[in-house]
Design a protein around this motif. Structure first.
Motif, PDB file in Angstrom:
ATOM      1  N   PRO A  27       1.010  -1.034   0.042  1.00  0.00           N
ATOM      2  CA  PRO A  27       0.086   0.084  -0.102  1.00  0.00           C
ATOM      3  C   PRO A  27       0.800   1.295  -0.068  1.00  0.00           C
ATOM      4  O   PRO A  27       2.059   1.467   0.420  1.00  0.00           O
ATOM      5  CB  PRO A  27      -0.777  -0.140   1.286  1.00  0.00           C
ATOM      6  CG  PRO A  27       0.156  -0.930   2.119  1.00  0.00           C
ATOM      7  CD  PRO A  27       0.780  -1.973   1.258  1.00  0.00           C
ATOM      8  N   LEU A  28       0.478   2.382  -0.497  1.00  0.00           N
ATOM      9  CA  LEU A  28       1.478   3.442  -0.761  1.00  0.00           C
ATOM     10  C   LEU A  28       0.320   4.636  -0.695  1.00  0.00           C
ATOM     11  O   LEU A  28      -0.078   5.092  -2.015  1.00  0.00           O
ATOM     12  CB  LEU A  28       2.005   3.483  -1.825  1.00  0.00           C
ATOM     13  CG  LEU A  28       3.368   4.524  -2.131  1.00  0.00           C
ATOM     14  CD1 LEU A  28       4.259   4.292  -0.924  1.00  0.00           C
ATOM     15  CD2 LEU A  28       4.149   4.280  -3.293  1.00  0.00           C
ATOM     16  N   GLY A  29      -0.138   5.292   0.471  1.00  0.00           N
ATOM     17  CA  GLY A  29      -1.159   6.084   0.510  1.00  0.00           C
ATOM     18  C   GLY A  29      -2.547   5.838  -0.070  1.00  0.00           C
ATOM     19  O   GLY A  29      -2.794   4.664   0.251  1.00  0.00           O
ATOM     20  N   PRO A  30      -3.094   6.446  -1.065  1.00  0.00           N
ATOM     21  CA  PRO A  30      -4.384   6.039  -1.683  1.00  0.00           C
ATOM     22  C   PRO A  30      -4.339   4.780  -2.895  1.00  0.00           C
ATOM     23  O   PRO A  30      -5.154   4.479  -3.326  1.00  0.00           O
ATOM     24  CB  PRO A  30      -4.940   7.471  -2.278  1.00  0.00           C
ATOM     25  CG  PRO A  30      -3.624   8.115  -2.464  1.00  0.00           C
ATOM     26  CD  PRO A  30      -2.631   7.424  -1.659  1.00  0.00           C
ATOM     27  N   THR A  31      -3.107   4.596  -3.175  1.00  0.00           N
ATOM     28  CA  THR A  31      -2.848   3.632  -4.211  1.00  0.00           C
ATOM     29  C   THR A  31      -1.871   2.664  -3.439  1.00  0.00           C
ATOM     30  O   THR A  31      -1.634   2.184  -2.549  1.00  0.00           O
ATOM     31  CB  THR A  31      -2.443   4.243  -5.331  1.00  0.00           C
ATOM     32  OG1 THR A  31      -2.259   3.469  -6.502  1.00  0.00           O
ATOM     33  CG2 THR A  31      -0.809   4.795  -5.315  1.00  0.00           C
ATOM     34  N   ARG A  32      -1.336   1.721  -4.499  1.00  0.00           N
ATOM     35  CA  ARG A  32      -0.261   0.815  -4.205  1.00  0.00           C
ATOM     36  C   ARG A  32       0.822   0.780  -5.114  1.00  0.00           C
ATOM     37  O   ARG A  32       0.947   1.539  -6.035  1.00  0.00           O
ATOM     38  CB  ARG A  32      -1.032  -0.555  -4.376  1.00  0.00           C
ATOM     39  CG  ARG A  32      -1.536  -0.828  -5.914  1.00  0.00           C
ATOM     40  CD  ARG A  32      -2.628  -1.895  -5.811  1.00  0.00           C
ATOM     41  NE  ARG A  32      -2.869  -1.944  -7.415  1.00  0.00           N
ATOM     42  CZ  ARG A  32      -3.674  -2.803  -8.018  1.00  0.00           C
ATOM     43  NH1 ARG A  32      -3.998  -3.715  -7.344  1.00  0.00           N
ATOM     44  NH2 ARG A  32      -4.124  -2.792  -9.218  1.00  0.00           N
ATOM     45  N   MET A  81      -4.705   4.029  -9.373  1.00  0.00           N
ATOM     46  CA  MET A  81      -5.268   3.812  -7.895  1.00  0.00           C
ATOM     47  C   MET A  81      -6.220   2.827  -7.859  1.00  0.00           C
ATOM     48  O   MET A  81      -7.528   2.895  -7.603  1.00  0.00           O
ATOM     49  CB  MET A  81      -6.322   5.233  -7.604  1.00  0.00           C
ATOM     50  CG  MET A  81      -5.500   6.692  -7.894  1.00  0.00           C
ATOM     51  SD  MET A  81      -4.276   6.830  -6.595  1.00  0.00           S
ATOM     52  CE  MET A  81      -4.536   8.404  -6.561  1.00  0.00           C
ATOM     53  N   LEU A 122       0.611  12.568  -5.559  1.00  0.00           N
ATOM     54  CA  LEU A 122       0.551  11.139  -5.440  1.00  0.00           C
ATOM     55  C   LEU A 122       2.029  10.991  -5.250  1.00  0.00           C
ATOM     56  O   LEU A 122       2.618  10.366  -4.273  1.00  0.00           O
ATOM     57  CB  LEU A 122       0.052  10.496  -6.363  1.00  0.00           C
ATOM     58  CG  LEU A 122       0.038   8.660  -6.229  1.00  0.00           C
ATOM     59  CD1 LEU A 122      -0.440   8.413  -4.877  1.00  0.00           C
ATOM     60  CD2 LEU A 122      -0.368   8.135  -7.379  1.00  0.00           C
ATOM     61  N   ASN A 124       4.513  13.458  -4.669  1.00  0.00           N
ATOM     62  CA  ASN A 124       4.997  14.415  -3.627  1.00  0.00           C
ATOM     63  C   ASN A 124       4.713  13.884  -2.376  1.00  0.00           C
ATOM     64  O   ASN A 124       5.299  13.923  -1.246  1.00  0.00           O
ATOM     65  CB  ASN A 124       4.649  15.785  -3.664  1.00  0.00           C
ATOM     66  CG  ASN A 124       5.399  16.479  -4.998  1.00  0.00           C
ATOM     67  OD1 ASN A 124       6.393  15.966  -5.228  1.00  0.00           O
ATOM     68  ND2 ASN A 124       4.713  17.367  -5.369  1.00  0.00           N
ATOM     69  N   ASP A 125       3.362  13.494  -2.055  1.00  0.00           N
ATOM     70  CA  ASP A 125       2.928  13.409  -0.808  1.00  0.00           C
ATOM     71  C   ASP A 125       3.061  11.643  -0.279  1.00  0.00           C
ATOM     72  O   ASP A 125       2.951  11.304   0.790  1.00  0.00           O
ATOM     73  CB  ASP A 125       1.386  13.596  -0.464  1.00  0.00           C
ATOM     74  CG  ASP A 125       1.110  14.762  -0.804  1.00  0.00           C
ATOM     75  OD1 ASP A 125       1.973  15.798  -0.764  1.00  0.00           O
ATOM     76  OD2 ASP A 125      -0.243  15.269  -1.069  1.00  0.00           O
ATOM     77  N   HIS A 126       3.409  10.833  -1.105  1.00  0.00           N
ATOM     78  CA  HIS A 126       3.334   9.290  -1.056  1.00  0.00           C
ATOM     79  C   HIS A 126       4.775   8.676  -1.317  1.00  0.00           C
ATOM     80  O   HIS A 126       5.206   8.096  -0.783  1.00  0.00           O
ATOM     81  CB  HIS A 126       2.203   8.476  -1.322  1.00  0.00           C
ATOM     82  CG  HIS A 126       0.876   9.342  -0.758  1.00  0.00           C
ATOM     83  ND1 HIS A 126       0.320   8.918   0.694  1.00  0.00           N
ATOM     84  CD2 HIS A 126      -0.300  10.302  -1.397  1.00  0.00           C
ATOM     85  CE1 HIS A 126      -0.541   9.709   0.844  1.00  0.00           C
ATOM     86  NE2 HIS A 126      -0.818  10.298  -0.339  1.00  0.00           N
ATOM     87  N   TYR A 130       8.221   7.904   0.952  1.00  0.00           N
ATOM     88  CA  TYR A 130       8.337   6.281   0.779  1.00  0.00           C
ATOM     89  C   TYR A 130       9.880   6.248   0.505  1.00  0.00           C
ATOM     90  O   TYR A 130      10.580   5.315   1.126  1.00  0.00           O
ATOM     91  CB  TYR A 130       7.467   5.658   0.046  1.00  0.00           C
ATOM     92  CG  TYR A 130       7.744   4.392  -0.205  1.00  0.00           C
ATOM     93  CD1 TYR A 130       7.784   3.138   0.898  1.00  0.00           C
ATOM     94  CD2 TYR A 130       8.653   3.619  -1.293  1.00  0.00           C
ATOM     95  CE1 TYR A 130       8.156   1.749   0.845  1.00  0.00           C
ATOM     96  CE2 TYR A 130       8.838   2.526  -1.497  1.00  0.00           C
ATOM     97  CZ  TYR A 130       8.814   1.500  -0.587  1.00  0.00           C
ATOM     98  OH  TYR A 130       9.174   0.043  -0.267  1.00  0.00           O
TER      99      TYR A 130
END
Length: 165
Positions: A27-32, A81, A122, A124-126, A130
């Motif tokens: 998992p990576l924030g709202p996505t993978r 997503m 996506l 910048n924030d996740h 990571y």
């Protein structure tokens, strides 16, 4: 399957991987993302930006495994997503073959999924946090078809403390 947006003579979506995959989907924030680890820890990463057919199409994950064998942390973010590909695009690809009729629909769909407004947050924030958390100091991107544009967008993201190019 060759999409109406593919140039004449192109092969379209590649076949599925030819062997077992070695990475994992995280998992990576709202996505993978599909992540393939090198044998030894590294500070370098390759971001593989999938084509219009999505993260699981073709050999994106297999290429990530090959890059990991070469010593890279290989990450294939799912820019759709969790969708295999945008449902609107599936409808367009199945029903339209005339490029002039396809273009307005393709523009709307591609803008939604490839415009900096949708990719930059996506990344910048996740994705970049990571990578920084993994000790990555430099990252390269490799994009296929649509992913070429997506990769250029990734290069323009906020890169504080991380070289992306």
């Amino acid at each position: 399957m060759r999409a109406p947006c593919c140039p004449p003579g192109s092969t379209g979506a590649a076949t599925d991987p030819v062997g077992p995959l070695k990475g994992t989907i995280i998992p990576l924030g709202p996505t993978r993302a599909y992540v393939s680890e090198p044998a030894e820890p590294t500070d370098k990463c390759i971001l593989i930006v999938h084509d219009i057919f999505g993260m699981k199409s073709g050999r994106h994950r297999e290429i990530a495994d090959i890059m990991a064998q070469q010593g890279w942390l290989a990450v294939v973010p799912d820019f759709y997503m969790h969708e295999e590909s945008p449902s609107e695009l599936k409808t367009v690809l199945e029903g339209l073959t005339n490029f002039l009729r396809f273009a307005p629909y393709a523009y709307r769909v591609l803008r939604r999924y490839s415009h900096p407004v949708s990719i930059n947050p996506l990344v910048n924030d996740h994705i970049l946090p990571y990578l920084r958390g993994r000790g990555v100091a430099r990252a390269q991107w490799l994009g296929f078809c649509w992913g070429g544009f997506g990769g250029a967008v990734v290069s323009g993201c906020d890169q504080e403390g991380l070289m992306v190019g």
